[in-house]
Design an enzyme around this catalytic site. Structure first.
Site, mmCIF file in Angstrom:
data_model
loop_
_atom_site.group_PDB
_atom_site.id
_atom_site.type_symbol
_atom_site.label_atom_id
_atom_site.label_comp_id
_atom_site.label_asym_id
_atom_site.label_seq_id
_atom_site.Cartn_x
_atom_site.Cartn_y
_atom_site.Cartn_z
ATOM 1 N N GLY A 1 -0.904 -11.569 -0.788
ATOM 2 C CA GLY A 1 0.109 -12.186 -1.643
ATOM 3 C C GLY A 1 0.869 -13.340 -0.995
ATOM 4 N N TYR B 1 17.534 -10.451 -8.236
ATOM 5 C CA TYR B 1 18.297 -9.261 -8.647
ATOM 6 C C TYR B 1 18.975 -8.568 -7.453
ATOM 7 C CZ TYR B 1 13.843 -6.580 -8.018
ATOM 8 O OH TYR B 1 12.679 -6.013 -7.550
HETATM 9 C C1 HXC Z 1 7.220 6.951 -10.313
HETATM 10 C C2 HXC Z 1 6.141 6.754 -8.283
HETATM 11 C C3 HXC Z 1 5.375 5.671 -8.753
HETATM 12 C C4 HXC Z 1 5.585 5.262 -10.109
HETATM 13 C C5 HXC Z 1 4.816 6.051 -6.696
HETATM 14 N N1 HXC Z 1 5.748 6.963 -7.014
HETATM 15 N N2 HXC Z 1 4.564 5.249 -7.746
HETATM 16 N N3 HXC Z 1 7.056 7.390 -9.046
HETATM 17 N N4 HXC Z 1 6.519 5.929 -10.842
HETATM 18 N N5 HXC Z 1 4.911 4.240 -10.627
HETATM 19 C C6 HXC Z 1 6.269 8.025 -6.149
HETATM 20 C C7 HXC Z 1 5.185 8.956 -5.659
HETATM 21 O O1 HXC Z 1 4.873 9.941 -6.624
HETATM 22 C C8 HXC Z 1 5.851 9.548 -4.429
HETATM 23 O O2 HXC Z 1 6.802 10.488 -4.833
HETATM 24 C C9 HXC Z 1 6.646 8.370 -3.862
HETATM 25 O O3 HXC Z 1 6.830 7.448 -4.966
HETATM 26 C C10 HXC Z 1 5.926 7.635 -2.743
HETATM 27 O O4 HXC Z 1 4.641 7.288 -3.209
HETATM 28 P P1 HXC Z 1 3.392 7.204 -2.237
HETATM 29 O O5 HXC Z 1 2.241 6.657 -3.003
HETATM 30 O O6 HXC Z 1 3.209 8.506 -1.533
HETATM 31 O O7 HXC Z 1 3.984 6.186 -1.142
HETATM 32 P P2 HXC Z 1 3.325 5.117 -0.263
HETATM 33 O O8 HXC Z 1 1.870 5.383 -0.032
HETATM 34 O O9 HXC Z 1 4.213 4.959 0.893
HETATM 35 O O10 HXC Z 1 3.369 3.774 -1.184
HETATM 36 C C11 HXC Z 1 4.551 3.064 -1.378
HETATM 37 C C12 HXC Z 1 4.608 2.509 -2.793
HETATM 38 C C13 HXC Z 1 3.330 1.709 -3.167
HETATM 39 C C14 HXC Z 1 5.857 1.615 -2.851
HETATM 40 C C15 HXC Z 1 4.770 3.653 -3.789
HETATM 41 O O11 HXC Z 1 3.465 1.127 -4.457
HETATM 42 C C16 HXC Z 1 3.032 0.619 -2.170
HETATM 43 O O12 HXC Z 1 2.346 0.843 -1.194
HETATM 44 N N6 HXC Z 1 3.530 -0.627 -2.385
HETATM 45 C C17 HXC Z 1 3.369 -1.732 -1.441
HETATM 46 C C18 HXC Z 1 3.146 -3.059 -2.111
HETATM 47 C C19 HXC Z 1 4.089 -3.405 -3.239
HETATM 48 O O13 HXC Z 1 4.771 -2.542 -3.790
HETATM 49 N N7 HXC Z 1 4.096 -4.678 -3.573
HETATM 50 C C20 HXC Z 1 4.948 -5.196 -4.607
HETATM 51 C C21 HXC Z 1 6.127 -5.880 -4.050
HETATM 52 S S1 HXC Z 1 6.731 -6.778 -5.403
HETATM 53 P P3 HXC Z 1 6.961 11.921 -4.080
HETATM 54 O O14 HXC Z 1 8.031 12.625 -4.835
HETATM 55 O O15 HXC Z 1 5.627 12.567 -4.150
HETATM 56 O O16 HXC Z 1 7.344 11.580 -2.679
HETATM 57 C C22 HXC Z 1 8.342 -7.033 -5.315
HETATM 58 C C23 HXC Z 1 8.789 -8.071 -6.350
HETATM 59 C C24 HXC Z 1 10.243 -8.095 -6.547
HETATM 60 O O17 HXC Z 1 9.030 -6.487 -4.520
HETATM 61 C C25 HXC Z 1 10.717 -9.072 -7.615
HETATM 62 C C26 HXC Z 1 9.830 -9.550 -8.697
HETATM 63 C C27 HXC Z 1 10.439 -10.629 -9.557
HETATM 64 P P1 NAP Z 2 2.336 -7.785 -1.961
HETATM 65 O O1 NAP Z 2 1.096 -8.610 -1.806
HETATM 66 O O2 NAP Z 2 2.188 -6.403 -2.478
HETATM 67 O O3 NAP Z 2 3.089 -7.795 -0.566
HETATM 68 C C1 NAP Z 2 3.726 -6.710 -0.011
HETATM 69 C C2 NAP Z 2 3.184 -6.533 1.387
HETATM 70 O O4 NAP Z 2 3.980 -5.566 2.067
HETATM 71 C C3 NAP Z 2 1.743 -6.043 1.417
HETATM 72 O O5 NAP Z 2 0.985 -6.881 2.256
HETATM 73 C C4 NAP Z 2 1.848 -4.649 2.002
HETATM 74 O O6 NAP Z 2 0.729 -4.379 2.841
HETATM 75 C C5 NAP Z 2 3.115 -4.748 2.809
HETATM 76 N N1 NAP Z 2 3.747 -3.443 2.998
HETATM 77 C C6 NAP Z 2 4.136 -2.572 2.036
HETATM 78 N N2 NAP Z 2 4.639 -1.465 2.576
HETATM 79 C C7 NAP Z 2 4.607 -1.651 3.910
HETATM 80 C C8 NAP Z 2 5.002 -0.865 5.021
HETATM 81 N N3 NAP Z 2 5.549 0.341 4.851
HETATM 82 N N4 NAP Z 2 4.808 -1.360 6.258
HETATM 83 C C9 NAP Z 2 4.249 -2.578 6.444
HETATM 84 N N5 NAP Z 2 3.872 -3.377 5.444
HETATM 85 C C10 NAP Z 2 4.032 -2.909 4.192
HETATM 86 O O7 NAP Z 2 3.388 -8.500 -2.937
HETATM 87 P P2 NAP Z 2 4.036 -9.970 -2.918
HETATM 88 O O8 NAP Z 2 4.279 -10.335 -4.318
HETATM 89 O O9 NAP Z 2 3.257 -10.881 -2.047
HETATM 90 O O10 NAP Z 2 5.460 -9.681 -2.262
HETATM 91 C C11 NAP Z 2 5.858 -10.300 -1.048
HETATM 92 C C12 NAP Z 2 7.373 -10.382 -0.980
HETATM 93 O O11 NAP Z 2 7.871 -11.225 -2.015
HETATM 94 C C13 NAP Z 2 8.101 -9.057 -1.149
HETATM 95 O O12 NAP Z 2 9.229 -9.010 -0.302
HETATM 96 C C14 NAP Z 2 8.558 -9.100 -2.591
HETATM 97 O O13 NAP Z 2 9.663 -8.281 -2.816
HETATM 98 C C15 NAP Z 2 8.900 -10.565 -2.705
HETATM 99 N N6 NAP Z 2 8.960 -11.087 -4.062
HETATM 100 C C16 NAP Z 2 7.824 -11.276 -4.761
HETATM 101 C C17 NAP Z 2 7.917 -11.828 -6.025
HETATM 102 C C18 NAP Z 2 6.699 -12.119 -6.842
HETATM 103 O O14 NAP Z 2 6.842 -12.561 -7.973
HETATM 104 N N7 NAP Z 2 5.510 -11.923 -6.322
HETATM 105 C C19 NAP Z 2 9.171 -12.139 -6.560
HETATM 106 C C20 NAP Z 2 10.308 -11.901 -5.817
HETATM 107 C C21 NAP Z 2 10.192 -11.391 -4.538
HETATM 108 P P3 NAP Z 2 0.050 -2.918 2.989
HETATM 109 O O15 NAP Z 2 0.028 -2.299 1.639
HETATM 110 O O16 NAP Z 2 -1.288 -3.242 3.558
HETATM 111 O O17 NAP Z 2 0.906 -2.161 3.967
#
Ligand code: HXC
Ligand code: NAP
Length: 293
Positions: free
Chosen positions: A27, A156
């Site tokens: 990303g 936000y």
């Molecule tokens: C409700 C959920 C859920 C969902 C997970 N959980 N997804 N609950 N609705 N959709 C719950 C699980 O059941 C679990 O609960 C707990 O959350 C942890 O989930 P795990 O899968 O065990 O955790 P983990 O493997 O550590 O994964 C973390 C994660 C996952 C956040 C849930 O989505 C992830 O790896 N994300 C990383 C990348 C990411 O999110 N990128 C987007 C960033 S975008 P229990 O009760 O079993 O513990 C961003 C943009 C912001 O930030 C602004 C945009 C404009």
């Molecule tokens: P993304 O590709 O999902 O990036 C999130 C990254 O965080 C992944 O590479 C993920 O890698 C890593 N990560 C998640 N959990 C982690 C952990 N526990 N330890 C280490 N690394 C971890 O999404 P993105 O859109 O590029 O987001 C990047 C940043 O931009 C984030 O801070 C997000 O909040 C911000 N942001 C994005 C948007 C948008 O529109 N895309 C808007 C506002 C802000 P692994 O899963 O491999 O660990």
């Protein structure tokens, strides 16, 4: 050709700098890493998934000729963060830049969340940023190295947002950390800034924030006054500026790059955008008529 899709900084703007980019394998982290490499930096990319990091590193090294170190590191875990910092220093001799970009997020009504689901987002975003900042910050202070931290937040962080409450709480904390340490650690010549991006399409964010047909149902472009989403290069341009010495006097700032999105949601009368141009003559006449009453 749109200028905002083009690299902006002077060649060599990050020459000899070493940057740690958390979440650099995908990303926006990947896009910023690519541009840092093009500008001459060496980059350490970290996340939980080493295979993903290695694939990204190979792609970016081939494309830019730069040098990437991949370190598997869950930012929630202090020992792993310390080991990542040591590995970076061992490989490249020094760290100059920390980009706290790793994040976790998903949409959910808050009452559906378990306490540990809420924690998992707080831990990745707030605790993860704290771990990396404290580990690398202490290293900078101990070694008298001037450092630069760039934190990725969201708009936000200050408005709050329904349905992503753990993320909103955590990003607000990261913003507070940015502004607090900008003052406290300026004496160590460590700068802190943040970027608040609006919608920039990435798989990681879009799959979790707009799953299924939500992308068609809620066209993000319509929320943005400029009627488009962000280009990764324009974010990378801003990030490179903020971590480079060109921004040496910027400290404690959060720069929004969202096409005006959050202000459109905030302004009391912004809904009047829906009034057709031809209605304004009639509305003006109605208002002026009232004045004489
Ligand atoms: C409700 C959920 C859920 C969902 C997970 N959980 N997804 N609950 N609705 N959709 C719950 C699980 O059941 C679990 O609960 C707990 O959350 C942890 O989930 P795990 O899968 O065990 O955790 P983990 O493997 O550590 O994964 C973390 C994660 C996952 C956040 C849930 O989505 C992830 O790896 N994300 C990383 C990348 C990411 O999110 N990128 C987007 C960033 S975008 P229990 O009760 O079993 O513990 C961003 C943009 C912001 O930030 C602004 C945009 C404009
Ligand atoms: P993304 O590709 O999902 O990036 C999130 C990254 O965080 C992944 O590479 C993920 O890698 C890593 N990560 C998640 N959990 C982690 C952990 N526990 N330890 C280490 N690394 C971890 O999404 P993105 O859109 O590029 O987001 C990047 C940043 O931009 C984030 O801070 C997000 O909040 C911000 N942001 C994005 C948007 C948008 O529109 N895309 C808007 C506002 C802000 P692994 O899963 O491999 O660990």
């Amino acid at each position: 050709m749109n200028l905002y899709t083009q690299p902006m900084l002077k060649e060599g703007a990050l020459k000899d700098k070493v940057a740690v980019v958390t979440g650099g394998g995908s990303g926006l982290g990947k896009a910023m890493t690519k541009y840092f490499l093009q500008l001459g930096a060496k980059v350490v990319i970290t996340s939980r998934n080493l295979e993903k990091l290695q694939a990204t590193a190979k792609e970016l090294e081939d494309e830019t000729g730069g040098k990437v170190l991949c370190v598997a590191c869950d930012v929630r875990n202090w020992e792993e963060v310390e080991a990542m910092k040591d590995a970076a220093v061992k490989e490249f001799g020094q760290i100059d830049i920390l980009l706290n970009n790793a994040a976790g997020n998903f949409i959910s009504p808050t009452e559906r969340l378990t306490h540990s689901a809420f924690d998992s987002i707080l831990d990745i975003v707030l605790k993860g940023t704290k771990n990396c900042t404290l580990s690398i910050g202490k290293y900078w202070i101990d070694n008298k190295i001037p450092g630069t931290v760039l934190n990725i937040v969201t708009t936000y962080a200050w408005t709050g947002s329904a349905y992503v409450v753990p993320s909103a709480c955590a990003k607000a904390g990261v913003l507070a950390m940015t502004r607090s340490l900008a003052v406290e650690w300026a004496k160590y010549r460590i700068r802190f800034n943040a970027i608040a991006p609006g919608p920039f399409p990435t798989k990681g964010a879009w799959d979790r924030l707009l799953p299924g047909n939500l992308q068609e149902k809620f066209d993000m472009r319509k929320k943005v006054p400029l009627r488009r989403v962000g280009e990764h290069q324009e974010l990378a341009n801003l990030a490179a500026y903020l971590v480079s010495d060109y921004s040496a006097y910027m400290n404690g700032e959060v720069v929004t790059i969202d096409g005006g999105e959050w202000l459109q949601g905030a302004g009391e009368f912004n809904m009047l955008e829906e009034i057709p141009q031809e209605m304004w003559d009639m509305l003006e006449a109605m208002i002026k008529a009232k004045k004489s009453n």
